[in-house]
Design a protein around this motif. Structure first.
Motif, PDB file in Angstrom:
ATOM      1  N   SER A   2      25.189  46.044  51.817  1.00 14.32           N
ATOM      2  CA  SER A   2      25.994  46.959  52.611  1.00 14.32           C
ATOM      3  C   SER A   2      26.938  47.746  51.719  1.00 14.32           C
ATOM      4  CB  SER A   2      26.789  46.182  53.664  1.00 14.32           C
ATOM      5  OG  SER A   2      27.580  47.053  54.432  1.00 14.32           O
ATOM      6  N   GLN A   3      27.046  49.024  51.997  1.00 19.98           N
ATOM      7  CA  GLN A   3      27.940  49.879  51.243  1.00 19.98           C
ATOM      8  C   GLN A   3      28.880  50.603  52.206  1.00 19.98           C
ATOM      9  OE1 GLN A   3      25.943  52.581  48.636  1.00 19.98           O
ATOM     10  NE2 GLN A   3      24.920  50.976  47.467  1.00 19.98           N
ATOM     11  N   GLU A  24      22.867  64.812  54.631  1.00 23.23           N
ATOM     12  CA  GLU A  24      22.701  63.576  53.859  1.00 23.23           C
ATOM     13  C   GLU A  24      23.914  62.682  54.002  1.00 23.23           C
ATOM     14  OE1 GLU A  24      22.771  63.480  49.462  1.00 23.23           O
ATOM     15  OE2 GLU A  24      23.152  65.631  49.572  1.00 23.23           O
ATOM     16  N   GLN A  25      23.638  61.383  53.846  1.00 28.28           N
ATOM     17  CA  GLN A  25      24.695  60.394  53.935  1.00 28.28           C
ATOM     18  C   GLN A  25      24.293  59.207  53.065  1.00 28.28           C
ATOM     19  OE1 GLN A  25      25.647  59.290  57.967  1.00 28.28           O
ATOM     20  NE2 GLN A  25      27.660  58.530  57.418  1.00 28.28           N
ATOM     21  N   GLY A  26      25.235  58.709  52.262  1.00 36.13           N
ATOM     22  CA  GLY A  26      24.992  57.526  51.455  1.00 36.13           C
ATOM     23  C   GLY A  26      24.475  57.832  50.067  1.00 36.13           C
ATOM     24  N   THR A  27      24.392  56.786  49.268  1.00 37.39           N
ATOM     25  CA  THR A  27      23.868  56.874  47.908  1.00 37.39           C
ATOM     26  C   THR A  27      22.873  55.744  47.693  1.00 37.39           C
ATOM     27  OG1 THR A  27      25.668  55.508  47.049  1.00 37.39           O
ATOM     28  CG2 THR A  27      25.996  57.899  47.007  1.00 37.39           C
ATOM     29  N   GLY A  28      21.954  55.987  46.762  1.00 30.99           N
ATOM     30  CA  GLY A  28      20.928  54.985  46.484  1.00 30.99           C
ATOM     31  C   GLY A  28      19.555  55.615  46.523  1.00 30.99           C
ATOM     32  N   PRO A  29      18.493  54.824  46.676  1.00 27.54           N
ATOM     33  CA  PRO A  29      17.137  55.376  46.765  1.00 27.54           C
ATOM     34  C   PRO A  29      17.023  56.353  47.937  1.00 27.54           C
ATOM     35  CG  PRO A  29      17.068  52.996  46.437  1.00 27.54           C
ATOM     36  CD  PRO A  29      18.505  53.348  46.696  1.00 27.54           C
ATOM     37  N   LEU A  30      16.300  57.445  47.705  1.00 28.78           N
ATOM     38  CA  LEU A  30      16.205  58.519  48.690  1.00 28.78           C
ATOM     39  C   LEU A  30      15.243  58.161  49.813  1.00 28.78           C
ATOM     40  CD1 LEU A  30      16.786  61.423  49.620  1.00 28.78           C
ATOM     41  CD2 LEU A  30      14.993  62.200  48.046  1.00 28.78           C
ATOM     42  N   VAL A  31      15.711  58.328  51.050  1.00 29.40           N
ATOM     43  CA  VAL A  31      14.881  58.193  52.248  1.00 29.40           C
ATOM     44  C   VAL A  31      14.942  59.524  52.980  1.00 29.40           C
ATOM     45  CG1 VAL A  31      14.475  56.954  54.398  1.00 29.40           C
ATOM     46  CG2 VAL A  31      15.390  55.726  52.406  1.00 29.40           C
ATOM     47  N   LEU A  32      13.795  60.213  53.053  1.00 25.00           N
ATOM     48  CA  LEU A  32      13.708  61.534  53.674  1.00 25.00           C
ATOM     49  C   LEU A  32      13.229  61.377  55.112  1.00 25.00           C
ATOM     50  CD1 LEU A  32      13.901  64.618  53.125  1.00 25.00           C
ATOM     51  CD2 LEU A  32      11.455  64.542  52.560  1.00 25.00           C
ATOM     52  N   LEU A  33      13.990  61.917  56.056  1.00 25.25           N
ATOM     53  CA  LEU A  33      13.729  61.773  57.485  1.00 25.25           C
ATOM     54  C   LEU A  33      13.280  63.116  58.057  1.00 25.25           C
ATOM     55  CD1 LEU A  33      16.973  59.732  58.253  1.00 25.25           C
ATOM     56  CD2 LEU A  33      14.670  58.798  57.912  1.00 25.25           C
ATOM     57  N   VAL A  34      12.113  63.123  58.720  1.00 28.54           N
ATOM     58  CA  VAL A  34      11.489  64.365  59.184  1.00 28.54           C
ATOM     59  C   VAL A  34      11.293  64.283  60.698  1.00 28.54           C
ATOM     60  CG1 VAL A  34       9.582  65.963  58.833  1.00 28.54           C
ATOM     61  CG2 VAL A  34      10.269  64.432  56.969  1.00 28.54           C
ATOM     62  N   VAL A  50      23.379  54.039  59.313  1.00 28.47           N
ATOM     63  CA  VAL A  50      22.877  52.685  59.094  1.00 28.47           C
ATOM     64  C   VAL A  50      22.134  52.603  57.759  1.00 28.47           C
ATOM     65  CG1 VAL A  50      21.281  50.937  59.955  1.00 28.47           C
ATOM     66  CG2 VAL A  50      22.801  52.130  61.542  1.00 28.47           C
ATOM     67  N   LEU A  51      21.315  53.593  57.474  1.00 27.49           N
ATOM     68  CA  LEU A  51      20.613  53.607  56.190  1.00 27.49           C
ATOM     69  C   LEU A  51      21.600  53.753  55.038  1.00 27.49           C
ATOM     70  CD1 LEU A  51      17.480  55.799  57.029  1.00 27.49           C
ATOM     71  CD2 LEU A  51      17.632  53.303  56.884  1.00 27.49           C
ATOM     72  N   ALA A  52      22.617  54.583  55.242  1.00 31.14           N
ATOM     73  CA  ALA A  52      23.639  54.738  54.195  1.00 31.14           C
ATOM     74  C   ALA A  52      24.355  53.417  53.939  1.00 31.14           C
ATOM     75  CB  ALA A  52      24.627  55.826  54.597  1.00 31.14           C
ATOM     76  N   ALA A  53      24.703  52.711  55.010  1.00 26.62           N
ATOM     77  CA  ALA A  53      25.392  51.431  54.868  1.00 26.62           C
ATOM     78  C   ALA A  53      24.515  50.389  54.191  1.00 26.62           C
ATOM     79  CB  ALA A  53      25.847  50.928  56.237  1.00 26.62           C
ATOM     80  N   ALA A  54      23.197  50.538  54.332  1.00 27.78           N
ATOM     81  CA  ALA A  54      22.261  49.589  53.726  1.00 27.78           C
ATOM     82  C   ALA A  54      21.962  49.904  52.268  1.00 27.78           C
ATOM     83  CB  ALA A  54      20.963  49.567  54.532  1.00 27.78           C
ATOM     84  N   GLY A  55      22.558  50.987  51.747  1.00 25.09           N
ATOM     85  CA  GLY A  55      22.402  51.284  50.334  1.00 25.09           C
ATOM     86  C   GLY A  55      21.382  52.345  50.009  1.00 25.09           C
ATOM     87  N   TYR A  56      21.154  53.272  50.943  1.00 20.26           N
ATOM     88  CA  TYR A  56      20.170  54.332  50.714  1.00 20.26           C
ATOM     89  C   TYR A  56      20.825  55.701  50.823  1.00 20.26           C
ATOM     90  CZ  TYR A  56      16.995  50.460  51.330  1.00 20.26           C
ATOM     91  OH  TYR A  56      16.367  49.254  51.191  1.00 20.26           O
ATOM     92  N   ARG A  57      20.210  56.642  50.181  1.00 20.98           N
ATOM     93  CA  ARG A  57      20.596  58.046  50.311  1.00 20.98           C
ATOM     94  C   ARG A  57      19.721  58.620  51.429  1.00 20.98           C
ATOM     95  NH1 ARG A  57      20.106  62.681  45.547  1.00 20.98           N
ATOM     96  NH2 ARG A  57      21.520  64.239  46.517  1.00 20.98           N
ATOM     97  N   ALA A  58      20.258  58.661  52.625  1.00 22.61           N
ATOM     98  CA  ALA A  58      19.510  59.092  53.804  1.00 22.61           C
ATOM     99  C   ALA A  58      19.661  60.595  53.981  1.00 22.61           C
ATOM    100  CB  ALA A  58      20.011  58.359  55.046  1.00 22.61           C
ATOM    101  N   VAL A  59      18.539  61.290  54.064  1.00 24.63           N
ATOM    102  CA  VAL A  59      18.536  62.749  54.156  1.00 24.63           C
ATOM    103  C   VAL A  59      17.636  63.170  55.314  1.00 24.63           C
ATOM    104  CG1 VAL A  59      17.868  64.893  53.018  1.00 24.63           C
ATOM    105  CG2 VAL A  59      19.005  63.090  51.711  1.00 24.63           C
ATOM    106  N   ALA A  60      18.210  63.836  56.305  1.00 26.51           N
ATOM    107  CA  ALA A  60      17.461  64.351  57.452  1.00 26.51           C
ATOM    108  C   ALA A  60      17.412  65.867  57.359  1.00 26.51           C
ATOM    109  CB  ALA A  60      18.122  63.918  58.762  1.00 26.51           C
ATOM    110  N   ILE A  61      16.208  66.415  57.449  1.00 24.89           N
ATOM    111  CA  ILE A  61      16.046  67.859  57.312  1.00 24.89           C
ATOM    112  C   ILE A  61      15.850  68.529  58.669  1.00 24.89           C
ATOM    113  CG2 ILE A  61      15.042  67.613  55.015  1.00 24.89           C
ATOM    114  CD1 ILE A  61      12.273  68.281  56.307  1.00 24.89           C
TER     115      ILE A  61
END
Length: 326
Positions: A2-3, A24-34, A50-61
């Motif tokens: 958790s971050q 985008e929200q968070g840092t870490g491995p990139l997760v691209l949401l489409v 939630v993805l950001a809190a779990a340690g991911y760089r969540a990006v929704a386009i």
């Protein structure tokens, strides 16, 4: 892990079609949401933090044709190959070499084809609501023309330029409310009622939408967000995705029957026609998705799975992501 969750950030990045708007929200491995039709980045509002809190760089386009992303005029600018290129351009613009890609509805098809065509960029793929079906088979427009007997399948209806726009654009907010309700588990027409996926002769899709009740997942303010986007942009860019299905069939002919070997996830709604009509595709996953980690059908859930059942979808996504090789 958790971050601390940072605020969401809106950005515009360069793409082959002009620009892509992303959040985008968070840092870490990139997760691209489409996202799918007719939505926007906003359909991932429950997943981003939630993805950001779990340690991911969540990006929704915003997919090309939607929201603040570019809306090229040519109809064939919305073919699958272009949308895959957009996804690659987003990953590169963010300074990343690879990403996990997750899609819903049309976004699931875009995500699947991104993984199929560019496996060196997309190391894993999550599919929501629409199962993976490899390229190939009969021409799509021929398949849809045979569905429904005397009635017209909604995809065929959407494929005729200007026709759906004439129905939707005089009352975007009301049409979206009905469309969302028609495919939500708690507001969809009861079994035996006329199917909202089909249009009667001389009718419109809206004729079969529920009236006067929003699904539980959709607040008035949520609806305002979606309606505001489409009132500004119109629907043509979004609908042009449907108008390129035969072009996609031709473009992807060399990949006929091709599996996606990367680690994958599927989740669909038990009350969603997009899932239930394609049960044979799900049964074929040992061949078509040999890297499948898990597959889930959520009882009592409709089409808008990550909004109808955000907690369950978030758990499925974070558990799957945590198990992926780094």
């Amino acid at each position: 892990m958790s971050q601390q969750v940072t605020e969401i950030t809106h950005r515009l990045v360069t793409s082959p079609g002009g620009r892509i708007h992303l959040v985008e929200q968070g840092t870490g491995p990139l997760v691209l949401l489409v996202h799918g039709f007719p939505e926007s980045w906003y359909s991932w509002r429950h997943q981003l933090p939630v993805l950001a809190a779990a340690g991911y760089r969540a990006v929704a386009i915003d997919v090309r044709g939607y929201g603040r992303s570019s809306k090229p005029a040519p109809r064939d600018a919305y073919r699958m190959l272009d949308l895959v290129d957009d996804n690659v351009s987003v990953v590169r613009a963010l300074g990343e070499e690879s990403a996990v890609v997750v899609g819903h509805d049309w976004g699931a098809a875009i995500a699947a084809n991104s993984a199929l065509l560019r496996p060196e960029v997309f190391r894993a793929v999550g599919l929501l609501s629409v199962p993976y079906t490899p390229p190939g088979g009969p021409r799509p427009s021929d398949i849809f023309a045979q569905m429904g007997g005397d009635e017209e399948f909604y995809v065929s209806y959407f494929q005729e330029p200007g026709r759906a726009e004439a129905e939707i654009e005089p009352d975007v907010r009301g049409w979206l409310a009905g469309f969302y309700a028609a495919l939500s588990a708690d507001t969809m027409p009861p079994s035996g009622a006329p199917d909202p996926h089909f249009v009667s002769k001389g009718g419109t899709l809206r004729d079969r939408f529920p009236v006067g009740r929003l699904p539980a997942w959709l607040s008035e303010s949520d609806l305002d967000v979606y309606a505001g986007e489409f009132e500004r942009t119109g629907l043509t860019g979004a609908l042009n995705r449907y108008r390129n299905m035969d072009r996609d069939w031709e473009d992807l002919a060399a990949f006929g029957g091709a599996p996606i070997p990367q680690p994958s996830l599927f989740a669909g709604g038990g009350s969603d026609a997009s899932t239930t009509w394609l049960t044979d595709a799900i049964k074929a996953y040992p061949v078509t998705l040999p890297g499948l980690v898990s597959s889930h059908v959520l009882d009592g859930c409709g089409h808008w799975i990550q909004q109808e059942r955000p907690d369950e979808v978030n758990r499925l996504l974070t558990d799957w992501l945590a198990a992926l090789p780094t």
